[in-house]
Design a protein around this motif. Structure first.
Motif, mmCIF file in Angstrom:
data_model
loop_
_atom_site.group_PDB
_atom_site.id
_atom_site.type_symbol
_atom_site.label_atom_id
_atom_site.label_comp_id
_atom_site.label_asym_id
_atom_site.label_seq_id
_atom_site.Cartn_x
_atom_site.Cartn_y
_atom_site.Cartn_z
ATOM 1 N N GLY A 25 31.947 -18.868 50.130
ATOM 2 C CA GLY A 25 33.377 -18.635 49.996
ATOM 3 C C GLY A 25 34.010 -19.223 48.766
ATOM 4 N N ASN A 26 33.231 -19.868 47.897
ATOM 5 C CA ASN A 26 33.764 -20.459 46.677
ATOM 6 C C ASN A 26 33.853 -19.415 45.572
ATOM 7 N N ASN A 27 34.397 -19.813 44.421
ATOM 8 C CA ASN A 27 34.528 -18.925 43.273
ATOM 9 C C ASN A 27 33.147 -18.371 42.873
ATOM 10 N N LEU A 28 33.054 -17.074 42.680
ATOM 11 C CA LEU A 28 31.849 -16.342 42.281
ATOM 12 C C LEU A 28 30.821 -16.220 43.401
ATOM 13 N N ALA A 29 31.058 -16.823 44.561
ATOM 14 C CA ALA A 29 30.096 -16.737 45.658
ATOM 15 C C ALA A 29 30.109 -15.347 46.266
ATOM 16 N N VAL A 30 28.923 -14.886 46.701
ATOM 17 C CA VAL A 30 28.805 -13.620 47.418
ATOM 18 C C VAL A 30 28.969 -13.854 48.913
ATOM 19 N N PHE A 31 28.277 -14.879 49.446
ATOM 20 C CA PHE A 31 28.387 -15.171 50.875
ATOM 21 C C PHE A 31 29.713 -15.837 51.200
ATOM 22 N N ALA A 86 37.414 -19.465 51.147
ATOM 23 C CA ALA A 86 38.443 -18.424 51.023
ATOM 24 C C ALA A 86 37.913 -17.152 50.385
ATOM 25 N N GLY A 87 36.783 -17.241 49.689
ATOM 26 C CA GLY A 87 36.264 -16.089 48.967
ATOM 27 C C GLY A 87 34.996 -15.544 49.600
ATOM 28 N N LEU A 152 22.888 -27.727 44.030
ATOM 29 C CA LEU A 152 23.339 -26.372 44.316
ATOM 30 C C LEU A 152 24.507 -25.992 43.398
ATOM 31 N N THR A 153 24.810 -24.704 43.387
ATOM 32 C CA THR A 153 26.010 -24.173 42.755
ATOM 33 C C THR A 153 26.620 -23.158 43.696
#
Length: 794
Positions: A25-31, A86-87, A152-153
Motif C-alpha cells: 500500500g505504499n508509494n509505487l507498491a503493487v500489493f 493507502a495505495g 526491503l523497499t
C-alpha cells in the motif's frame, strides 16, 4: 497431522519463513497489504494451530503477534496477510491468517513461534528464545540468524531462495526480489505480473557463465538478471517445477554447459518449449540427496520475460560415454575430464539437450507411474542372460547405464526390451538415479519377450522347500488385487513352498500410526488369497514388534512372518517369545548334542544395539520328513538409506548404513555359531531373507564367517545370474538364502517374477531352496548335487 515443536535456532527441516514484505500500500507498491509467507518443506502436512507469527521493529523491543490456525500442506505454503496501506492495486491471494501489523518496508524482524505467547525480553537474541521455530531479520537490525537478510523497499520483498533449505543465516537464505505471495491452496500472485512485462534487454550474464567449467557455479549465491535462452522443456508437476532453457549460441569452452534449470517451486511456469525468454533469479546449487552431486539452478524469486515463441530448439548432443565411470576423491575439487569419465561427461552437459542416437537395451522395467526406465549405452557391459546388467563389485558401477525420465510418459516394458534411437531432452540431476535424461521425445520401445519363472515340482515326496519373499509393505488395507497377485505367485511360480519366510508384513491398518501392532488380519487375508489361488491352507507364526521401533514405512510396523504347510511340516511351539525376549540355543543335557530353542518363535537379541529402528530376526524350529529338525532364521536387515549414490560427489561413495548391518550380521552369526557348536555341527539351519546387502559385502561375509559358518547359495549360481532386485539399472543381490554345513543335498534358485517386470507385485524376486531327502550320506548321490529347480514359464 501433528504440529511439530520448535527448537530454538535449529536448522528447520519442516516449517520455515519463506517470504516477508512490508511495503504493501505504499508509494509505487503493487500489493495493497504487507505479508508473511511460510513454507512446509516436509512430505507431510504440518498443523500450525496454536502457533503465531510475531513482528518487531529493527530495534526488536516489542513484538506484535498474529495467531495461526489450520495447517500447511506437504511442500506447500501458508500466507499471513498484514496491514494495508493507502495505495496498491492488487490484492494478495486469499490469506490463511490475517493480522493488522504494519510492517516496516525497510528493516524489521519476523519470528515464527510454536506458541501464542508474545516474545519478551530476548533483546537481539530472539532466534534462540524458547518456542522460536524460525526468525528473519531484514535490513538494519541486529536481531537476526547470523546476518541480516536484504533490506526491503516498497517494490521488493525478501524470499527464501533455491530449495528453501534453512542454514540459520538470513543473509544466505534470503534474496531480494519482486514481491510474490502463495497461500495454502497454491494460489500465487506476483507484483511483477500485472501489466508489467519487465525490461526486455538481455543482461550480461550467459548460461555458460553460470555453469562455469567445474561442478559448482563460479557465481553461486549471486543474483543474475535477464539471462537469455530458449526453453527446451517444462516440469509442470510436483514441488520442483520449473523449466530448462539453453543458450543456442555456445561459447568455445567444451567444459561449460549451455543449459540450466530454472526452479519455480510449486508454481507452474507460464512458458513452453520454443519460447525465447530472459530469466532473472539467484544462482544456487541444489543437492537433492545426502552425498549427491549438486544441480546448478536459477532459483529464488524468479522472474521470466517471454520474448518470442515457436523458436527451434538447440540441437541435442548425442550421448557418447567414455570407458571409465569416475575418478576417485572429491569430484568437485577436481577439473572436469569429459573425454575420460562418464560422470564428467554428464556434468559438462548438465541442463543441455542430449540424445540417444542408437538402439539401446532396457536394463530396468519401465515404471509407468513416473515414466522412468534405465538403458545401457554399453550393451556388452556385464550382461545378464535375461537382458539386465549385473552389479558384481563396488569397483564396477556399470558406467553404461543412463536413466530416462520421460516427461511424456512411457509404455510398460520389461528388462531386455529395446529402445529405438530418437530419445532426446535436457539432462537433469535428481534425487533418485542421479543424472537423468528428461525425455521430451522417446524412441519406440519393442518388448523383448521376457518370461517369468516357476519352480519345478519336487522329485521326491520327502523334499522340503523353503522360500523367502519380500512382499513390499503388505497390509490388510491393501487392495484385494495385490493379495491375489502375490498369492498366485506363491502357488504358480513358487510351487507352494512348505515354509515361506515373508518380509515387510505390515500391521492390520498399514501406515496408519495409531498404536496397532497386530498383523493377524493382514496374514489371514494373505493365507485366504493363497487358498483361493489353489494353494494349501497355511498356518503361521510371528512376533509382534513394539510400536514404531522396527523401521520401515512409519506406522506400518513391518515384521517377518513364517507361513508353513502343516501337512508337510510341523512348527515346534515353545512359549515365552515376545518382542523383547532373546531366543537361546538349549542343550537337552549338558553333554548332549540334541538342541532346541528356548522359545519358538523367538527373536535374536532384540535389545542389542544392532537393531534400533530395524527388524529383529525371527527364529523358528520345524520338524519335517520323519521328525527331522530344522531351524529357520528370517531376517530383514536395515536399509541402505543414508548411503551415498553411485554418482556421489565423493568417490568411492560412503556406505554408512553398512556399519549397522555388520553388527546385525555378527548377531546372527553368533547365534548360528552357537547352534553349530552345541549340536556338534549336526543342526540343520537356514538363514534367509532381505539382508539389504550384496553377496560381496562385509555384512554378508560377517554373517557367513567367510563361508565357515554358513554357505550363501547365491554364490552357487553363475556370476551373471546373481541378482534378486534392480536398482538404478543394476541387477543386484539384496535377498539371500544361506545354509549350515549339515544341509548337504539341496537345489536352489532365484525365481525371477518381479524385479525385471513392469507389472511387479513386489520389487523383490523370491528365492527358494529345496532340502533333498536321502542326502545325509557320503558320498552324495547324484540327485543330491546342487542344482536349480527354476525354469521359465512356458
Amino acid at each position: 497431522m501433528v504440529g511439530l515443536p520448535g527448537t530454538a535456532n535449529a536448522l528447520s527441516t519442516d516449517v520455515v519463513i519463506s517470504g516477508v514484505y512490508g511495503g504493501g500500500g505504499n508509494n509505487l507498491a503493487v500489493f495493497k497489504n504487507d505479508y508473511i509467507e511460510l513454507a512446509n518443506l516436509s512430505d507431510s502436512p504440518v498443523s500450525v494451530a496454536g502457533w503465531s507469527v510475531q513482528y518487531a521493529s529493527a530495534a526488536g523491543a516489542v513484538f506484535q503477534m498474529t495467531n495461526l490456525t489450520g495447517s500447511i500442506p506437504a511442500h506447500g505454503k501458508y500466507l499471513v496477510q498484514q496491514a494495508a496501506g493507502a495505495g496498491g492495486t492488487v490484492a494478495l491471494p486469499t490469506p490463511d491468517a490475517t493480522g493488522s501489523v504494519p510492517m516496516s518496508a525497510t528493516s524489521g524482524v519476523v519470528a515464527l513461534v510454536t506458541a501464542q505467547i508474545p516474545l519478551v525480553g530476548c533483546g537481539i537474541t530472539c532466534s534462540t528464545a524458547p518456542n522460536v521455530k524460525d526468525l528473519v531479520g531484514y535490513g538494519a537490525t541486529a536481531n537476526v540468524e547470523t546476518l541480516a537478510a536484504p533490506g526491503l523497499t516498497n517494490t521488493t520483498a525478501d524470499a527464501r531462495s533455491g530449495a528453501m533449505i534453512d542454514t540459520d543465516n538470513n543473509s544466505v537464505d534470503f534474496t531480494s526480489g519482486v514481491p510474490k505471495a502463495t497461500n495454502s491452496a497454491g494460489t500465487t500472485v506476483s507484483a511483477g505480473d500485472p501489466g508489467d512485462p519487465g525490461d526486455p534487454t538481455p543482461g550480461t550474464v550467459r548460461i555458460h557463465d553460470i555453469q562455469g567449467t567445474g561442478r559448482i557455479s563460479p557465481i553461486v549465491g549471486t543474483s543474475v538478471t535477464n539471462v537469455p535462452g530458449i526453453v527446451t522443456a517444462v516440469r509442470t508437476t510436483g514441488s520442483a517445477r520449473g523449466y530448462w532453457f539453453q543458450d543456442p549460441t555456445a561459447d568455445a569452452d567444451p567444459l561449460s554447459s549451455e543449459g540450466i534449470f530454472v526452479f519455480t517451486g510449486t508454481t507452474t511456469p507460464a512458458v513452453v518449449a520454443g519460447d525465447s525468454v530472459l530469466a532473472t533469479g539467484r544462482v544456487t546449487e541444489f543437492r537433492p540427496a545426502t552425498g549427491a552431486q549438486s544441480l546448478t539452478e536459477i532459483g529464488g524469486p524468479v522472474n521470466t520475460i517471454k520474448l518470442t515463441s515457436g523458436n527451434p530448439l538447440p540441437a541435442p548432443v548425442p550421448v557418447v560415454f567414455p570407458d571409465a565411470y569416475t575418478k576417485t576423491g572429491s569430484l568437485e575439487a577436481q577439473p572436469l575430464e569429459p573425454n575420460s569419465y562418464v560422470l564428467d561427461w554428464l556434468e559438462t552437459h548438465e541442463g543441455m539437450r542430449i540424445s540417444i542416437d542408437q538402439a539401446t537395451r532396457l536394463v530396468s522395467p519401465v515404471n509407468t507411474q513416473f515414466g522412468e526406465l534405465w538403458v545401457t549405452l554399453k550393451p556388452g557391459q556385464n550382461p545378464t542372460p535375461r537382458g539386465g546388467t549385473i552389479y558384481k563389485s563396488y569397483d564396477d558401477q556399470n558406467g553404461g547405464r543412463l536413466m530416462i525420465a520421460s516427461l511424456i510418459g512411457a509404455p510398460a516394458a520389461n528388462v531386455g526390451s529395446t529402445l529405438a534411437a530418437g530419445t532426446a531432452g535436457p539432462l537433469d540431476y535428481q534425487s533418485f538415479g542421479g543424472y537423468a535424461l528428461m525425455a521430451t521425445q522417446l524412441g519406440t520401445i519393442t518388448e523383448g519377450g521376457l518370461k517369468k519363472q516357476m519352480v519345478l515340482p519336487p522329485k521326491k515326496a520327502g523334499d522340503l522347500s523353503v522360500a523367502t519373499y519380500n512382499v513390499e509393505n503388505l497390509a490388510a488395507t491393501n487392495p484385494d488385487s495385490k493379495f491375489a497377485k502375490l498369492a498366485q505367485a506363491v502357488v504358480s511360480n513358487l510351487g507352494s513352498p512348505d515354509i515361506l519366510a515373508l518380509e515387510e508384513i505390515q500391521d492390520n491398518n498399514g501406515a496408519t500410526d495409531n498404536g496397532v501392532v497386530a498383523a493377524d488380519q493382514t496374514i489371514a487375508k494373505f493365507i485366504a488369497a493363497i487358498q483361493a489361488a489353489g494353494g494349501p491352507t497355511y498356518d503361521w507364526r510371528s512376533i509382534n514388534p513394539n510400536n514404531d521401533t522396527d523401521g520401515g514405512e512409519p506406522g506400518g510396523n513391518i515384521r517377518q512372518v513364517f507361513l508353513f504347510n502343516p501337512a508337510r511340516t510341523t512348527f515346534v511351539d515353545r512359549p515365552g517369545g515376545d518382542a523383547n525376549t532373546a531366543v537361546q540355543v538349549v542343550r537337552a543335557r549338558p553333554t548332549s548334542n540334541q538342541v532346541s530353542l528356548s522359545v519358538s518363535p523367538g527373536r535374536i537379541d532384540p535389545t542389542s544395539d544392532a537393531w534400533p529402528s530395524s527388524r529383529k530376526p525371527l527364529v523358528g524350529e520345524f520338524l519335517y520328513d520323519g521328525n527331522k529338525q530344522l531351524f529357520v532364521v528370517a531376517n530383514h536387515f536395515n536399509s541402505k538409506g543414508g548411503d551415498y549414490p553411485l554418482s556421489a560427489a565423493v568417490q568411492p561413495p560412503v556406505r554408512s548404513s553398512e556399519v549397522q548391518r555388520q553388527k546385525q550380521a555378527a548377531e546372527v552369526n553368533e547365534f548360528i555359531s552357537d547352534l553349530n557348536t552345541k549340536s556338534a555341527g549336526r543342526a540343520r539351519a537356514i538363514v534367509l531373507g532381505d539382508l539389504n546387502d550384496y553377496q560381496f559385502s562385509p555384512a554378508v561375509q560377517t554373517l557367513t564367517g567367510n563361508g565357515t559358518v554358513l554357505k550363501t547359495l547365491i554364490d552357487t549360481l553363475p556370476a551373471d545370474q546373481r541378482y534378486s532386485y534392480i536398482f538404478d539399472g543394476n541387477s543386484q543381490v539384496l535377498d539371500h538364502i544361506a545354509v549350515s554345513p549339515a544341509i548337504k543335498g539341496y537345489s536352489y534358485g532365484v525365481v525371477h517374477i518381479n524385479a525385471e517386470f513392469s507389472d511387479q507385485a513386489s520389487d523383490h524376486d523370491p528365492q527358494i531352496v529345496r532340502i533333498l531327502t536321502g542326502c545325509d550320506v557320503d558320498p552324495l548321490p547324484t540327485r543330491c548335487l546342487p542344482g536349480s529347480p527354476v525354469v521359465d514359464v512356458p
